[in-house]
Design a protein around this motif. Structure first.
Motif, PDB file in Angstrom:
ATOM      1  N   GLU A 175      -8.722   4.666  -2.238  1.00  0.00           N
ATOM      2  CA  GLU A 175      -9.173   3.108  -1.858  1.00  0.00           C
ATOM      3  C   GLU A 175     -10.613   3.352  -2.112  1.00  0.00           C
ATOM      4  O   GLU A 175     -11.328   1.899  -1.975  1.00  0.00           O
ATOM      5  CB  GLU A 175      -8.810   2.485  -0.386  1.00  0.00           C
ATOM      6  CG  GLU A 175      -7.306   2.538  -0.686  1.00  0.00           C
ATOM      7  CD  GLU A 175      -6.875   2.268   0.807  1.00  0.00           C
ATOM      8  OE1 GLU A 175      -7.400   2.023   1.713  1.00  0.00           O
ATOM      9  OE2 GLU A 175      -5.188   2.390   0.693  1.00  0.00           O
ATOM     10  N   ALA A 212       0.528  -0.933   0.396  1.00  0.00           N
ATOM     11  CA  ALA A 212      -0.040   0.166  -0.101  1.00  0.00           C
ATOM     12  C   ALA A 212       0.830   1.053   0.183  1.00  0.00           C
ATOM     13  O   ALA A 212       2.321   1.223   1.198  1.00  0.00           O
ATOM     14  CB  ALA A 212      -0.998   0.412   1.727  1.00  0.00           C
ATOM     15  N   ARG A 238      -4.371  -1.524  -6.874  1.00  0.00           N
ATOM     16  CA  ARG A 238      -2.893  -1.092  -7.357  1.00  0.00           C
ATOM     17  C   ARG A 238      -1.884  -1.563  -8.543  1.00  0.00           C
ATOM     18  O   ARG A 238      -1.380  -1.183  -8.848  1.00  0.00           O
ATOM     19  CB  ARG A 238      -2.564  -1.693  -6.379  1.00  0.00           C
ATOM     20  CG  ARG A 238      -2.732  -0.951  -4.423  1.00  0.00           C
ATOM     21  CD  ARG A 238      -2.532  -1.457  -3.572  1.00  0.00           C
ATOM     22  NE  ARG A 238      -3.218  -0.938  -1.985  1.00  0.00           N
ATOM     23  CZ  ARG A 238      -3.176  -2.038  -1.082  1.00  0.00           C
ATOM     24  NH1 ARG A 238      -2.577  -3.262  -1.398  1.00  0.00           N
ATOM     25  NH2 ARG A 238      -3.506  -1.699  -0.311  1.00  0.00           N
ATOM     26  N   TRP A 292       6.485   2.567  -5.534  1.00  0.00           N
ATOM     27  CA  TRP A 292       6.321   1.008  -4.464  1.00  0.00           C
ATOM     28  C   TRP A 292       7.510   0.334  -5.729  1.00  0.00           C
ATOM     29  O   TRP A 292       8.326   0.747  -5.985  1.00  0.00           O
ATOM     30  CB  TRP A 292       4.946   0.976  -5.541  1.00  0.00           C
ATOM     31  CG  TRP A 292       5.088   1.246  -7.362  1.00  0.00           C
ATOM     32  CD1 TRP A 292       5.281  -0.187  -8.082  1.00  0.00           C
ATOM     33  CD2 TRP A 292       3.761   1.753  -7.547  1.00  0.00           C
ATOM     34  NE1 TRP A 292       4.997   0.658  -8.652  1.00  0.00           N
ATOM     35  CE2 TRP A 292       4.979   1.891  -8.959  1.00  0.00           C
ATOM     36  CE3 TRP A 292       3.647   2.996  -7.501  1.00  0.00           C
ATOM     37  CZ2 TRP A 292       4.168   2.447 -10.370  1.00  0.00           C
ATOM     38  CZ3 TRP A 292       3.090   3.896  -8.224  1.00  0.00           C
ATOM     39  CH2 TRP A 292       3.514   3.718  -9.835  1.00  0.00           C
TER      40      TRP A 292
END
Length: 427
Positions: free
Chosen positions: A263, A170, A275, A222
């Motif tokens: 979200e 996340a 994602r 990420w």
């Protein structure tokens, strides 16, 4: 007294063979060769092709395989062993998913299968293999040609790793990535081992003044395999209409508010796939556009656009402030929807045009007014989301005929207002 009955232990598959004076564990060789023969069959090789492989050839092929090991956690890494166990299950499951087309229209194969074929290809292309190469290249031509058309097994494996890392991490929270290495070992089993270690990463946090108040922001990125955290930057030519500075590219940061909105506003779509599609899109294309002075970063679910991250330039940084569903009036599609339908912000909310769930089932008739309006606004593909999800749970069944009647009534009322006055007061 009757004797106690004891369960017989199952004998482990410990097939030992002598190779160059050493005892070698060949446990699993039969399963490996059986799978190779099946893959040759899928590729369309003649049934007699595998008879060219003698016992020694099969053993050497098996010894050339890559051992894909379970993830490990080094001492000192603040990562639970439970996470490593979960990753081991996920990695194994995805490696064995049969979703790769070797030959069009035939049985699909897995990444693990590609590694099996790779052992064979490497074996026959070794300089010292002592084979009748003409016979092998002829008999296994369909398999060799199909393999050469595929991505390499390493590219497939690391693409899988990057996808899983994007799905399970996340943005803005504690993250983890993996570090890999190929190591040759002789004990307990001879071969090359693919080592995977799980690494911890803390998000990069800053504080910035937004509208006179200090706000926390997080660098937008990420993890990727062997690369730590990949951070998303925007090149200056993508935003030249609003950025006149000298930096060639700007770092992108995100507020926690925007993460929450992303979200919330993508429910009930799968968050892990949201994602994944976000990461794949931004890694590969870095699409951005400028609309009404804001930077919009489109987001998709599969090939269906579902909304935008909305950002502004502050202190030579791109700051993502929120996420908007595609029908919001501050998006190009939402703006067009309002123009062609006459529905204002409150109407969009009332008729639930601002919700993913409204588009998951019960699409309007093909030639209906509402369908034409959605096509004009560029949002009609939203109705395909239900097919991708293969589920209509949690969907709201909107009565589109009622929406059409509401729109038509609004049009009739506007026709009664002089055009000049409507343009002045109602637009």
């Amino acid at each position: 007294m009757p004797r106690k009955t004891t369960k017989k232990r199952k004998k482990k598959n410990r097939e030992i063979s002598n190779f160059k004076g050493q005892g070698i564990n060949l446990g699993g060789q039969s399963e490996f060769i059986n799978r190779f023969e099946k893959l040759a069959e899928i590729a369309g090789c003649n049934k007699d092709a595998c008879k060219l492989l003698n016992k020694s050839n099969r053993m050497l092929m098996y010894l050339l395989r890559i051992h894909l090991t379970q993830p490990r956690v080094d001492k000192g890494e603040p990562i639970s062993k439970e996470l490593a166990k979960i990753l081991a299950l996920v990695f194994r499951s995805w490696r064995e998913r049969r979703n790769i087309e070797l030959i069009k229209g035939r049985e699909l194969i897995s990444i693990g299968d590609v590694y099996v074929i790779d052992c064979f290809i490497y074996f026959i292309r070794k300089e010292d293999n002592g084979l009748d190469l003409e016979a092998f290249n002829s008999a296994f031509k369909p398999l060799i040609d199909a393999y050469d058309e595929l991505e390499s097994p390493e590219d497939l494996l690391y693409g899988m790793y990057d996808n899983i890392l994007a799905m399970l991490n996340a943005v803005g929270r504690e993250m983890f990535s993996i570090k890999t290495a190929f190591v040759r070992k002789e004990y307990p089993v001879s071969g090359v081992f693919h080592i995977v270690k799980v690494k911890h990463h803390r998000p990069v946090k800053r504080s910035i003044a937004i509208e006179g108040k200090r706000r926390p922001i997080i660098q937008f990125g990420w993890p990727i395999a062997n690369g730590g955290i990949w951070y998303f930057n925007i090149k200056n030519h993508k935003i030249k209409d609003i950025y006149k500075g000298e930096k060639k590219e700007l770092e992108v940061y995100i507020q926690s508010h925007a993460i929450r909105r992303f979200e919330e506003r993508t429910r009930p779509l799968s968050l892990i796939f949201c994602r994944l599609f976000m990461a794949k899109l931004l890694r590969n294309q870095s699409i951005t556009e400028v609309f009404r002075g804001n930077i919009l970063i489109p987001q998709y679910y599969g090939d269906i656009k579902i909304g935008y991250f909305v950002a502004a330039i502050i202190d030579e940084k791109v700051i993502i402030k929120t996420f908007l569903f595609i029908t919001h009036r501050s998006t190009p599609e939402g703006d067009l929807l309002e123009k062609v339908s006459g529905l204002g912000k409150k109407d969009i909310s009332y008729w639930r045009f601002d919700s993913v769930s409204s588009f998951l089932s019960n699409p309007p008739e093909e030639d209906s007014l509402i369908k034409k309006i959605m096509q004009e606004a560029g949002i009609d593909k939203l109705f395909e989301l239900g097919k991708i999800m293969e589920s209509d749970t949690n969907s709201n069944d909107v009565d589109w005929t009622e929406v059409e009647a509401y729109i038509e009534n609004g049009r009739e009322e506007r026709l009664q207002i002089p055009e000049e006055k409507y343009e002045e007061e109602y637009c």
